[in-house]
Design an enzyme around this catalytic site. Structure first.
Site, PDB file in Angstrom:
ATOM      1  N   ARG A  26       8.841  -3.576   0.413  1.00 22.57           N
ATOM      2  CA  ARG A  26       7.975  -2.528  -0.126  1.00 22.57           C
ATOM      3  C   ARG A  26       8.808  -1.662  -1.067  1.00 22.57           C
ATOM      4  NH1 ARG A  26       3.142   0.953   2.303  1.00 22.57           N
ATOM      5  NH2 ARG A  26       2.705   2.131   0.416  1.00 22.57           N
TER       6      ARG A  26
ATOM      7  N   ASN B 118       3.433   2.330  -9.122  1.00 25.29           N
ATOM      8  CA  ASN B 118       3.013   2.210 -10.530  1.00 25.29           C
ATOM      9  C   ASN B 118       2.582   3.549 -11.125  1.00 25.29           C
ATOM     10  OD1 ASN B 118       3.357  -0.493 -10.148  1.00 25.29           O
ATOM     11  ND2 ASN B 118       1.203  -1.047 -10.239  1.00 25.29           N
TER      12      ASN B 118
ATOM     13  N   GLU C 291      -8.967  -0.627   0.553  1.00 23.94           N
ATOM     14  CA  GLU C 291      -9.191   0.831   0.438  1.00 23.94           C
ATOM     15  C   GLU C 291      -9.147   1.290  -1.021  1.00 23.94           C
ATOM     16  OE1 GLU C 291      -6.639  -0.240   2.599  1.00 23.94           O
ATOM     17  OE2 GLU C 291      -7.794  -0.055   4.457  1.00 23.94           O
ATOM     18  N   ASN C 292      -8.374   0.562  -1.870  1.00 26.56           N
ATOM     19  CA  ASN C 292      -8.206   0.998  -3.266  1.00 26.56           C
ATOM     20  C   ASN C 292      -9.519   1.183  -4.011  1.00 26.56           C
ATOM     21  OD1 ASN C 292      -5.126  -0.861  -4.019  1.00 26.56           O
ATOM     22  ND2 ASN C 292      -5.425   1.191  -3.210  1.00 26.56           N
TER      23      ASN C 292
ATOM     24  N   LEU D  49       3.429  -0.485   6.372  1.00 25.21           N
ATOM     25  CA  LEU D  49       2.822  -1.754   5.953  1.00 25.21           C
ATOM     26  C   LEU D  49       1.469  -1.573   5.271  1.00 25.21           C
ATOM     27  CD1 LEU D  49       3.483  -4.328   8.823  1.00 25.21           C
ATOM     28  CD2 LEU D  49       4.460  -4.306   6.541  1.00 25.21           C
TER      29      LEU D  49
ATOM     30  N   ASP E 207       4.612  -0.999  -4.842  1.00 28.61           N
ATOM     31  CA  ASP E 207       4.161   0.395  -4.851  1.00 28.61           C
ATOM     32  C   ASP E 207       4.936   1.229  -5.876  1.00 28.61           C
ATOM     33  OD1 ASP E 207       2.643   2.523  -4.066  1.00 28.61           O
ATOM     34  OD2 ASP E 207       3.753   2.933  -2.233  1.00 28.61           O
TER      35      ASP E 207
ATOM     36  N   HIS F 112       0.443   0.233 -14.284  1.00 26.08           N
ATOM     37  CA  HIS F 112      -0.019  -1.045 -13.729  1.00 26.08           C
ATOM     38  C   HIS F 112       0.372  -2.209 -14.653  1.00 26.08           C
ATOM     39  CE1 HIS F 112      -1.929   1.061 -10.522  1.00 26.08           C
ATOM     40  NE2 HIS F 112      -2.897   1.594 -11.255  1.00 26.08           N
TER      41      HIS F 112
ATOM     42  N   GLU G 107      11.038  -9.735   8.541  1.00 23.01           N
ATOM     43  CA  GLU G 107      12.054  -8.708   8.295  1.00 23.01           C
ATOM     44  C   GLU G 107      11.480  -7.764   7.244  1.00 23.01           C
ATOM     45  OE1 GLU G 107      14.928  -8.308   9.884  1.00 23.01           O
ATOM     46  OE2 GLU G 107      14.498 -10.070  11.105  1.00 23.01           O
TER      47      GLU G 107
END
Ligand code: FPP
Length: 246
Positions: free
Chosen positions: A195, A32, A77-78, A202, A30, A47, A214
């Site tokens: 992340r 970009n 969803e993107n 998530l 996450d 990207h 984890e």
């Protein structure tokens, strides 16, 4: 105490225990677009830099002995929450990666997997995916799973549809059967989910498989995420006590 990035880099590399490397690491790449904005560059450049960051992390993961690396490249969803131009740019970039990096992936001993519903993508992209998968199928050093048009809940719904067509008795439905009907069938569950980009959720990524993973969150924007940042996540993973619900 505050550390300089370099001091931490050295620290993290020195502390990695070779015997405790997570077998499966999954990453939500996450940040970009924020990176592009900060550098006054078009979104696509964020990207693009993200794709090169991925190459560095794949290399590092392979060197450390990680067996599966799953990355979230495009969520279900993107497709709906980004402009047509951005979606097209991303698709082009992913296709470029899958075709132009075939040889690099081969040389790195990487196998390719794709999770998510790719049937909605143009045929040429689907063809490129099958061709690259086929070419790399005997490689065993590391498996790179790219999540494309992927969502954890849609994946579970599809698994149930598949199970329905198998005409199972209710008594036969168990966790193992559900896992076998997910796109990740054959992969172990992720030991560690990273992340980047300073968000702590998530976002529909591997929701079934993340049960005992984890979680590691980094504020670094994905295009800036380097092997040393990856090492730091591995070190933190190695400090955790995993209980698997016990
Ligand atoms: C999230 O950051 C990133 C994405 C939706 C795309 C991820 C794609 C890549 C890293 C490049 C291509 C991938 C492959 C496999 C070649 P964001 O765009 O949501 O950024 P923001 O959080 O700053 O808005």
């Amino acid at each position: 105490m505050t550390y300089s990035r370099n001091a931490l880099e050295l620290d993290s590399i020195m502390n990695i225990e070779k015997e405790k490397i997570p077998g499966h690491v999954a990453i939500i790449m996450d940040g970009n677009r924020r990176w592009a904005r900060q550098h006054k560059l078009p979104r696509v450049e964020g990207h693009r830099r993200g794709a090169s960051a991925l190459e560095g992390i794949l290399e590092r993961a392979g060197d450390l002995g990680v067996k599966t690396l799953t990355v979230y490249a495009f969520s279900s969803e993107n497709r709906f929450n980004r402009t047509k131009k951005e979606v097209n740019d991303l698709m082009r970039l992913i296709k470029y990666f899958i075709i132009k990096k075939r040889k690099d992936l081969f040389d790195r001993g990487a196998k390719l997997g794709v999770i998510g519903n790719v049937k909605v993508f143009p045929e040429d992209l689907q063809l490129a995916i099958s061709k690259t998968k086929n070419l790399l199928k005997k490689n065993e050093r590391i498996k790179l799973n790219i999540a494309l048009n992927y969502g954890g809940r849609p994946e579970i719904v599809e698994a149930f549809k598949r199970i329905m067509t198998q005409k199972k008795d209710v008594a036969e439905i168990n966790e193992e059967l559900v896992s076998k009907n997910l796109d990740t069938n054959g992969d172990t569950d992720p030991d560690l989910i990273i992340r980047t980009g300073g968000e702590y959720r998530l976002s529909n990524f591997l929701v079934w498989q993340a049960c005992y993973s984890e979680l590691y969150f980094s504020d670094v924007l994905w295009p800036d995420f380097r092997p040393n940042d990856f090492d730091r996540a591995i070190c933190e993973f190695q400090r955790r006590k995993r209980r698997f619900g016990k």
